[in-house]
Each structure stands twice: as structure tokens, then as C-alpha cells.
Scaffold this motif. Structure first.
Motif, short mmCIF file in Angstrom:
data_model
loop_
_atom_site.label_atom_id
_atom_site.label_comp_id
_atom_site.label_asym_id
_atom_site.label_seq_id
_atom_site.Cartn_x
_atom_site.Cartn_y
_atom_site.Cartn_z
N ASP A 226 -5.43 2.25 4.51
CA ASP A 226 -4.83 1.24 5.27
C ASP A 226 -5.55 0.02 5.39
OD1 ASP A 226 -2.36 2.82 5.77
OD2 ASP A 226 -3.32 3.71 7.44
N GLY B 170 -7.90 8.03 6.18
CA GLY B 170 -6.90 7.06 6.40
C GLY B 170 -7.23 5.59 6.24
N GLY C 255 -1.25 8.66 13.82
CA GLY C 255 -1.96 8.60 12.73
C GLY C 255 -1.27 7.92 11.76
N VAL C 256 -0.40 7.28 12.11
CA VAL C 256 0.53 6.45 10.87
C VAL C 256 -0.40 5.26 10.42
CG1 VAL C 256 1.53 4.98 12.90
CG2 VAL C 256 2.77 5.37 10.66
N LYS D 239 1.00 -1.23 0.07
CA LYS D 239 0.11 0.06 0.05
C LYS D 239 0.95 1.27 -0.07
CE LYS D 239 -1.95 3.46 2.60
NZ LYS D 239 -1.67 4.58 3.45
MG MG Z 1 -2.45 6.99 6.39
#
Ligand code: MG
Ligand code: ADP
Ligand code: ASP
Length: 597
Positions: A151, A148, A206-207, A4
Motif C-alpha cells: 500500500d 502490508g 489491517g485493511v 494496487k
Molecule cells: Mg494489505
């Protein structure tokens, strides 16, 4: 193999070509490769800003129609890049490969994925490129999974296709002890367990999208987070036994800067009231954290909780309506708060973590407004302007800026089993389709009763830095192990309470130590026998209905809830001792589970 690439990793033509080369390298090694991409650079932010210029409150369905275009641009460009480099590739939108979701626009959950079309492309020798973050509901409306969410697309595909691993390429070279943009001394973590990552992600790191970790844990997918620009090994997110946890009590710290606190004053203290409130909020699909209820006085109590800043307006509307229904008083809020948390499996065996955290905050002059804990995390609410100072102080206090030696060994990931208690455990992910349950459905694996709890409550806690540190130092000095910790915000009358639970035999010792520390025995209450009821599983906090179902079942049985704490893997409530066993049976029935203890 699923790879990704996040927004910055496909921001321009050169970066897209670099990502394409990475995919081709894996393809040349003989792997079947699926590439999941995000929208380029700041595309998603720009689209949101554009929508708001046109409509202050853009309809969610049209928002999804708009935002999904960002990823569609990326897949087409990526497929062109790979083909330009001489390898066959084909791009797909979420709908085209049958990523079917529910209809909660802008925060949809994946129900199922049909693998046929994807598998056919792979069997044809092509690299398959899939748009992250998007799906389609049963009425063919385009949906998105929440910010986000690419992911989650990537890990979900790795799960259903039985991939060996899921590689997440981003602009940092791994998961750090905290956000390196805020704390430059942060260190890369070599291996971290699903539960720790789940907690960190849901508490603000936030990763990774936290729901991607729910998938990984449920289906046993090892994840590697690494840099798109360099070849250095990244961070493995794996099952607990592979995380090789050694020693340290705290693994990482997280900051959720944009939080809001809501308090309902003068709630009637009877069973069912808490449930009535949170049912309303869950119905609006709002994720609530840090639920704190004061010890009741005069039949009235106060409940505070936090939501993300973006949900505040809607939360206030729903909460005010609920407060009227249940005959509570005013609803107050603070939109300028931040949540700082420390997370680590080591907390299960180490004592003194709370003290270490409160000491660090006290020394940094940071006032603690609210406290909640779970088995593997402690969260505090602070004024937003002090957020970075607080995060740094805590990071330093647990020596997270020092290199740890224990993880340096070579690591070969293995695809794990689906987690125990999950409806998938007995079957492989493939046979999951056609079943009635959705892939992101809640998994509840157990309910438990702990009859060894006692509660100690400090009344009239002053609103000043260093107070909690003083109390916990005194309790640690007499060797008492603290389990739950909750502190509510200061109310209008200036009265804040701090409650802890300790093993029953230690209650009076803890109370004496606390009284000594604050110099006033009248302000310490002891409830020597209490029971703790727990429901555990995966995604307990992000599934807004779990706590509600738990409160609802207890309310129906007329069992009052004295304290609450929540994490991604567990919700705990404290009740009267003599209602404990009945509560256990009630919860077992509510969640359709055998009851252990
Ligand atoms: Mg992200
Ligand atoms: P992508 O677009 O690749 O998905 P994100 O911006 O979503 O990238 O995630 C990467 C960013 O997450 C990093 O640049 C970093 O600032 C932030 N971050 C927050 N917490 C952490 C952490 N604990 N470790 C690493 N990065 C973190
Ligand atoms: N493009 C989406 C976002 O910015 C999804 C993602 O990047 O994961 O939130």
C-alpha cells in the motif's frame, strides 16, 4: 493513475487476468497507468514459515532478499497478462525504479524515488508494473517496508508522479466500520479522513498499511479502497474538509489482537527517567503505544506500555537493560492482551464517548486493564480471550452497524496540497529529490501549551468490569468534559489508578462526582492547575523517536512528566503548571519550531 492489487487479488491466473483488464480499461481511457502488485495469495506467509524452518531467527537482510521474491513473481505475471491482452507493459522491481530506503531491514522507510525510468515507460505508452513492498538501500541491499507495505509503495508512487488518485484493490469493497471478518454487522464507510484512517490503521485495522496514509496526507493523494472482484464504489480516504464529517462521534473501531503489555516497577520519579527508558526502546526501532505512568507515591512510579506481540522478546531485553541503568525495579509483562480502540473526528466536539465505550464493555462483562486516549481515539487493553466480544460490544454501542445517510452524495476527488507545516508544502513532490530529507521523514508541524488543565486521580481502582463506566457516568451527569484519560494496569499490590484531566474550573465538581460514584472521597486526588504540552505532526507514533525527543528535551530542562498520551498526529504530556511556558519554549527549540499556544 496508480492501481494496487493485494495478494488475494492476484492469487491465480484468472485473478491476474482480471486485474490486467482493469488496468487496460484505465489505459484505454487515456490515462497513464502504474500497477503495483503484492505477492500472490499467502506467498509472504509461506516464505516466512519456510525461513523459520531453517533458522529460528533468520537474519533480517536475508529475510528481505527472500520476501521480495514474492512480489517479483507477481510483476512478471502481471506484465505477461497485460501483454497477452494486447497492451504493452513492462515490469520493474523496487530497485529498478530507484525506490531507495534506509537500511532497517524488514521495516525500511522510503527515502526517495527516482521517477525517470518509470516516466519513460509511461511516455512510451506502456503500462508500468511495479513490485510493491520493496526497495533498495544505498548499498544496494534489497529491503522491505514491513507487512502490508505494498500500500505504501502505491501511495508513494502516486505522490511522486502527481497521480490524480491511488486505487487500492482488495478482497473487501472498502474500509468498514471495523473488520467485517470479526464483526459481520460492520458497514462500509463512504468517506473517511486521513487522520481517522491513520489512527484506525495504526490501531489494528489491517485493511491499509498505516504508513501509506502518512504519505497520502503529506502529499494530498486521494485514495480509493475498493473490491477487485466488483465494480461498486469503494471508500475514499481524503482530507478532512472532503470527508464531510457530519454528526457521528465515532467513525470506526479497531482491534489489535496480538499485543503485549510491559510494566517497569519502582521507577524513580525524577525528570529524565522516562526518557532514558524510551530512548533505549526507540533505538531498537520498536513502536510503542499506550504509554501510561502512574501518579508517583514515595518517589517511585510505574510505567506501562504496549508493543505488538512480535516485538515483545526484543522489548523485554531492551527494557530490562534500561531498568537496571535507571535504578528501577522489576519488569513484568503480559503477552495475552488485545487493544480495542474507537476512532472519530467527532470526539473533538462530542462528550460522552468514553462513557459510551466503558458502559458497553462493562455490560459485556469485559474488564478494562489499561486506558489511553487522544483527541480522536480511545484505546483500552483487555484480555485477549475477550477481544472479539469487546470489539462487537463497542461497535454496537456506537451504532456503527447502522447505515449513515450523510455520505451518499456523489464525490469527485481532487488532488490536495501537501500538508501544512510539511517541508514539502511550499514545493511540489517532484522537487523533493536530491534534498536531504527522506520522503517518510517525520513531519512536526507545531508545539502547543494548554494552561487550563486540572488532574483528577482515583486511587485504589478495583480490577472489575463496570468500574470505569460508573465513574464516567457520574462525571458526565455533572456536565464535565474530560480530556485525557489514563489508567494503568493493576500492580502487584493490587493498586490501580485512573487519572483524567478536565478544565480547571470543573476539577472539584468532577472530583466530587467521581468520589460519589465510588463512595470514597479519600481515594480521589485533585491537582487543580496543570499544563499540557503537545507536539503535533504526521507519523508521530510510528516514528519511534518523537516521544523520545520530547521526553529528552523536557528532561534536560528538569521538567517532570505527569501523564502522557500519544496518537499518530499528536503527543501530549501533562506537567506542573509553573513549568508550562518554559516547557513550550524548550519543545519549540527541540523541534525547531515557532511556538503557538
Ligand atoms: Mg494489505
Ligand atoms: P490485501 O492483500 O489486498 O492488501 P489485506 O488482507 O491486507 O488485503 O486487507 C484486507 C483485509 O483487511 C480484509 O479482508 C479485512 O478482513 C481486513 N480488515 C481489517 N479491518 C478492516 C476494516 N476496517 N475494513 C475493511 N477491512 C478490514
Ligand atoms: N506481500 C507483503 C505482505 O504480505 C506486502 C503486502 O501484501 O502489502 O505483507
Amino acid at each position: 493513475m496508480v492501481q494496487k492489487f493485494g495478494g488475494t487479488s492476484v492469487a491465480d491466473a484468472n485473478k491476474i487476468l482480471a486485474a490486467a483488464r482493469r488496468a487496460i480499461r484505465a489505459h484505454r481511457e487515456g490515462k497513464q497507468v502504474i500497477v503495483v502488485v503484492s505477492a500472490r495469495g499467502h506467498t509472504t506467509d509461506e516464505l516466512i514459515a519456510l525461513a523459520k524452518e531453517i533458522n529460528e531467527q533468520p537474519p533480517a537482510r536475508e529475510m528481505d532478499m527472500l520476501l521480495s521474491t514474492g512480489e517479483q513473481v507477481s510483476v512478471a505475471l502481471m506484465a505477461m497478462a497485460i501483454q497477452a491482452l494486447g497492451v504493452p507493459a513492462i515490469s520493474f522491481t523496487g530497485a529498478q525504479i530507484g525506490i531507495v530506503t534506509d537500511s532497517y531491514h524488514t521495516k525500511a522507510r522510503i527515502r526517495n524515488i527516482s521517477t525517470d525510468r518509470l516516466q519513460a515507460a509511461l511516455d512510451d505508452g506502456k503500462i508500468a508494473i511495479v513490485a510493491g513492498f520493496q526497495g533498495v538501500d544505498e548499498h544496494y541491499n534489497i529491503t522491505t517496508l514491513g507487512r502490508g507495505g505494498s500500500d505504501t509503495t502505491a501511495v508513494a508512487l502516486a505522490a511522486v508522479l502527481g497521480a490524480d488518485a491511488c486505487e487500492i484493490y482488495t478482497d473487501v469493497d472498502g474500509v468498514y466500520t471495523t473488520d467485517p471478518r470479526i464483526v459481520p454487522e460492520a458497514r462500509k464507510i463512504d468517506r473517511i479522513s486521513y487522520d481517522e484512517m491513520l489512527e484506525l490503521a495504526s490501531l489494528g485495522a489491517g485493511v491499509m498499511h498505516s504508513r501509506s496514509i502518512e504519505f497520502a496526507k503529506k502529499f494530498g493523494v486521494p485514495i480509493q479502497v475498493r473490491s477487485a472482484m466488483a465494480d461498486a464504489p469503494g471508500t475514499w480516504i481524503v482530507a478532512e474538509q472532503d470527508a464531510r464529517f457530519i454528526g457521528a462521534s465515532v467513525t470506526g473501531a479497531a482491534l489489535a489482537r496480538d499485543e503485549a503489555r510491559v510494566t517497569v516497577l519502582e521507577m524513580p520519579d525524577r525528570p529524565g527517567v522516562v526518557h532514558a527508558l524510551f530512548r533505549r526502546i526507540a533505538e531498537a526501532n520498536i513502536v510503542v503505544d499506550m504509554i501510561v505512568q502512574n501518579v508517583a507515591t514515595d518517589g517511585r512510579t510505574e510505567v506501562s506500555f504496549t508493543v505488538s506481540g512480535g516485538d515483545l522478546a526484543e522489548t523485554l531485553i531492551v527494557t530490562e537493560r534500561a531498568a537496571k541503568e535507571i535504578g528501577a525495579g522489576k519488569v513484568t509483562y503480559d503477552s495475552k492482551v488485545a487493544k480495542v480502540s474507537v476512532v472519530g473526528l467527532g470526539m473533538r466536539v462530542h462528550t460522552g464517548v468514553a462513557q459510551g465505550m466503558f458502559d458497553a464493555l462493562g455490560e459485556a462483562g469485559v474488564n478494562i486493564q489499561m486506558i489511553t486516549t487522544s483527541e480522536i481515539k480511545i484505546s483500552v487493553l483487555v484480555e485477549r480471550s475477550q477481544a472479539s466480544v469487546a470489539l462487537r460490544a463497542v461497535h454496537r454501542a456506537f451504532e456503527l452497524d447502522r447505515t449513515r445517510e450523510d455520505h451518499r452524495l456523489e464525490f469527485v476527488p481532487r488532488r490536495g496540497q501537501a500538508s501544512e507545516g510539511s517541508p514539502l508544502a511550499s514545493s511540489d513532490a517532484g522537487s523533493f529529490f536530491g534534498s536531504l530529507t527522506g520522503m517518510e521523514d517525520l513531519v512536526v508541524s507545531g508545539v502547543d501549551l494548554d494552561e487550563q488543565q486540572a488532574r483528577v486521580t482515583l486511587l485504589n481502582v478495583p480490577d472489575e468490569p463496570g468500574y470505569a463506566a460508573k465513574v464516567f457516568r457520574a462525571i458526565a451527569e455533572v456536565g464535565v468534559n474530560v480530556d485525557m484519560i489514563v489508567q494503568n494496569v493493576r500492580s502487584a499490590s493490587g493498586d490501580t489508578r485512573l487519572s483524567i484531566t478536565v478544565p480547571r474550573g470543573d476539577a472539584s465538581r468532577a472530583a466530587r462526582a467521581a468520589a460519589g460514584a465510588v463512595g470514597d472521597p479519600d481515594h480521589v486526588l485533585v491537582e487543580p492547575t496543570m499544563a499540557k504540552l503537545s507536539v503535533s505532526g504526521i507519523g508521530m507514533r510510528t516514528h519511534t523517536g518523537v516521544a523520545t525527543r520530547m521526553f529528552g528535551a523536557l528532561a534536560e530542562a528538569g521538567i517532570n512528566i505527569a501523564l502522557i498520551n500519544t496518537s499518530e498526529v499528536r503527543v501530549n504530556v501533562l506537567t506542573d503548571f509553573d513549568r508550562g511556558r518554559e516547557g513550550l519554549a524548550t519543545l519549540g527549540k527541540a523541534f525547531d519550531l515557532p511556538t503557538g499556544s
